[in-house]
Scaffold this motif. Structure first.
Motif, short mmCIF file in Angstrom:
data_model
loop_
_atom_site.label_atom_id
_atom_site.label_comp_id
_atom_site.label_asym_id
_atom_site.label_seq_id
_atom_site.Cartn_x
_atom_site.Cartn_y
_atom_site.Cartn_z
N GLU B 267 46.48 18.55 45.47
CA GLU B 267 45.62 18.65 46.64
C GLU B 267 44.79 17.39 46.82
O GLU B 267 44.66 16.87 47.92
N ALA B 269 45.55 14.44 45.78
CA ALA B 269 46.44 13.35 46.21
C ALA B 269 46.79 13.49 47.69
O ALA B 269 46.83 12.50 48.42
N LYS B 270 46.99 14.74 48.12
CA LYS B 270 47.27 14.96 49.55
C LYS B 270 46.08 14.54 50.39
O LYS B 270 46.22 13.85 51.40
N ALA B 271 44.89 14.96 49.97
CA ALA B 271 43.69 14.65 50.74
C ALA B 271 43.47 13.14 50.82
O ALA B 271 42.85 12.65 51.76
N GLY B 273 45.78 11.21 51.34
CA GLY B 273 46.78 10.71 52.27
C GLY B 273 48.02 10.18 51.59
O GLY B 273 48.79 9.43 52.18
#
Ligand SMILES: Nc1ncnc2c1ncn2[C@@H]1O[C@H](COP(=O)(O)OP(=O)(O)OP(=O)(O)O)[C@@H](O)[C@H]1O
Ligand SMILES: [Mg+2]
Lengths: 247, 373
Positions: B267, B269-271, B273
């Protein structure tokens, strides 16, 4: 007046049969600060995770700086490029040093030059007063230090909107202060942010708007002084009484 | 009722060093002779050990025949182990049926592998250099074995054998199997039911068969289903069988590592981008593989030992070559010595692998551990 930083309208979300967000509409003006509070399980985390695309939703629309999350990968990429999120559990990458935690996204994802990224990282670490910790691994930091590194990490790409999900609830009381201080500095510099927190003092000093949620619904939205002094709904009154108990 | 609990305040004494701990040797000795009975037992066991070890030592070292051009020397009265058999047969044991005058090529390969392994074991070079080096070593080994270019006489895979073949099979298994294992593990966790079902089915099927069946299938049955124009070398087919077998087990180890990763890592890492591949490469896999390492080394060591199965298909790895060498009627009675030598060889290599695995684990731990612990 520029476009609102965040605009949510008619948001509905279900986990299986469980209706966890019910007709949520809210907006965050550019440069403004919104504090989101409410009892456990009221849907605060779910709401801000929807903004950055970590949760999907069934109905309604979420727009960040004019870019609407329409389910496409491109929209998701744009929204995440313009926003950042700080988690309750820090979520630093334990296998990378503090400096690498900051530079990895910009260097590998955005093609920023290594030297430029390292320079910016050192600048931000200085801003959160952790210049001397750059070479350490996250496991060697205290909770307060780790959370400040996490904040610096989200600032690397100068996000237009910052989202905080209970950034101080995993911290020992003496460390809460150092994290809040950094957040207040950011707020003073005009950073737009949505903060899920029960820190009343912080909300009083910083928030332009306090939003109270319960059972997936927005129950009250008002300025901090009136919210904490005289909540209108009985549910909010009960909540305020509970969180002020410890103070 | 009066209070009996109490606490005595300190007198503000200066800190002093801890009392000297008993040495390890002294401690052991004390425990071995703690009581008369325990002392007697220690003595009896020591006597038994000496009684067993002494004849063994005489056989293996003192009375052993180290060098004898003629097996008759080993048959002399009172002769111990006949290590001469290894001196005599070492070329066949190490290089199998590879043409005699070309066996220097095999020696170069063995030297390359051992040399690069020793050079990279301390991990002073960056990972990319170490891996790149292994790719070069592997390719050079293939060229040396096959020949046909650079003035090297071509040698068919049916003549490949001995330690170079063992190394090539092993290297190919790990190099081909690890990426496949990672792909299978990721596939099994895929959001698409078809992919996760296929990966799970593949892993479960392969794990449900003994390696022998997988190898027989790859080497003997598979060609029956392939179009006749498509002839794949038997060695290559067996190697594919090895890779598939290795990957099925290693995939489960990797999956365990993936499961150990908190959701928050992805999460975050996703946040930030990061794209799927970037997250995988820089955040997910490095951590998952670090967790999976003990289990992975288990599979890697097993893969090394599994190379011995190739002799069943008529391909002579070290063990197969030794068996063939010991068919010589002059030396056939010294099979024990021959096999002991090969066991020692396997033991040394497997121990090396296991020590290497543990040192990587220690490295990872040191990095992930909290300060002061
Ligand atoms: N992945 C999930 N699957 C199913 N239900 C979920 C999931 N995540 C959250 N929920 C449910 O959704 C509701 C809202 O959860 P959420 O985490 O948003 O609450 P919260 O207001 O952040 O609470 P807290 O203050 O405890 O963090 C809760 O009832 C929770 O049980
Ligand atoms: Mg929450």
């Amino acid at each position: 007046m520029s476009a609102p930083a965040v605009e949510i309208s008619g948001l509905n979300k279900w986990f299986g049969p469980h209706h966890v967000l019910r007709d949520v509409s809210l907006g965050l003006g550019a440069g403004e600060k919104l504090v989101l509070c409410g009892p456990s399980g009221s849907g605060k985390s779910t709401l801000i995770r929807c903004i950055i695309g970590l949760e999907s939703f069934q109905e309604g629309s979420v727009t960040l700086c004019g870019r609407r999350l329409d389910g496409t990968a491109a929209a998701l990429r744009d929204v995440r490029a313009m926003s950042g999120m700080v988690f309750q559990s820090f979520n630093l990458f334990p296998h990378l040093t503090v400096l690498e935690n900051l530079t990895i996204g910009p260097v590998h994802g955005r093609g920023m030059a290594r030297a430029a990224a390292a320079e910016r990282a050192r600048e931000l670490l200085a801003r959160v007063r952790l210049s001397d910790q750059a070479a350490k691994y996250p496991g060697q930091l205290s909770g307060g230090q780790a959370q400040r590194v996490a904040i610096a990490r989200t600032l690397m790409l100068a996000p237009r909107v910052l989202l905080f999900d209970e950034p101080t609830s995993a911290l020992d009381p003496e460390m809460v202060h150092e994290v809040l201080e950094v957040m207040e500095e950011l707020a003073a510099q005009g950073q737009s942010m949505i903060v899920v927190t029960h820190e009343m003092g912080f909300a009083r000093r910083v928030a332009d708007l306090v939003v109270f949620m319960d059972a997936g619904e927005i129950v009250e939205a008002t300025d901090p002084e009136s919210f904490f002094a005289a909540p209108r709904s009985p549910r909010a009154a009960e909540f305020v009484a509970q969180i002020s108990h410890g103070d | 009722m009066s209070v009996t609990s109490f606490a005595t305040p300190g007198t503000g004494a200066a800190p002093r060093p801890a009392p000297e701990a008993e040495g390890r040797a002294a401690g052991t000795l004390r425990r071995l002779f703690r009581s008369p009975l325990s002392g007697a037992l220690t003595l009896v066991i020591a006597l038994v050990l000496v009684a067993v070890a002494w004849p063994l030592l005489r056989w293996a070292v003192i009375d052993a025949v180290w060098y004898a051009p003629d097996p008759a020397a080993c048959r002399a009265e009172g002769a111990g182990a006949c290590w001469a058999v290894i001196v005599e047969k070492h070329r066949v044991i190490l290089f199998g049926a590879f043409p005699y005058e070309q066996q220097w090529r095999g020696a170069v390969i063995v030297a390359l592998w051992l040399g690069w392994a020793l050079l990279t074991a301390p991990r002073l070079l960056p990972l990319a250099v170490r891996l790149g080096g292994w790719v070069v070593v592997f390719l050079v080994s293939l060229v040396l074995m096959r020949g046909g270019i650079l003035g090297l006489a071509p040698v068919g895979t049916d003549l490949w054998g001995g330690l170079p073949l063992t190394f090539l099979i092993f290297g190919g298994t790990v190099a081909g199997g690890l990426p496949l294992a990672v792909a299978l593990a990721l596939g099994r966790r895929s959001d698409w039911p078809v992919i996760s079902f296929l990966c799970a089915a593949f892993v479960e099927c392969v794990r449900g068969f003994p390696l022998l069946v997988v190898l027989f299938f790859a080497a003997l049955i598979l060609p029956l289903f392939l179009p006749p124009e498509l002839t794949i070398d038997k060695l290559l087919r067996a190697e594919i069988g090895m890779i598939v077998f290795f990957a099925a087990y290693a995939a489960e180890a990797v999956r365990g590592g993936l499961q150990a990763l908190p959701d928050g890592q992805e999460e975050a890492a996703k946040a930030l981008g990061m794209s799927y591949w970037l997250r995988l490469r820089k955040v997910v896999l490095p951590q998952a593989i670090a967790v999976a390492l003990p289990a992975l080394f288990n599979d890697i060591i097993r893969a090394f030992k599994n190379t011995t199965f190739f002799s069943i298909l008529g391909l002579f790895d070290v063990l197969g070559a030794t068996k063939a060498a010991l068919q010589d009627p002059d030396w056939v009675r010294y099979g024990l010595e021959g096999y002991l030598f090969v066991f020692l060889l396997y033991f040394l290599i497997c121990t090396g692998l296991s020590l290497y695995g543990r040192s990587i684990e220690r490295d990872n731990l040191r990095r992930l551990r909290r300060a002061g612990e």
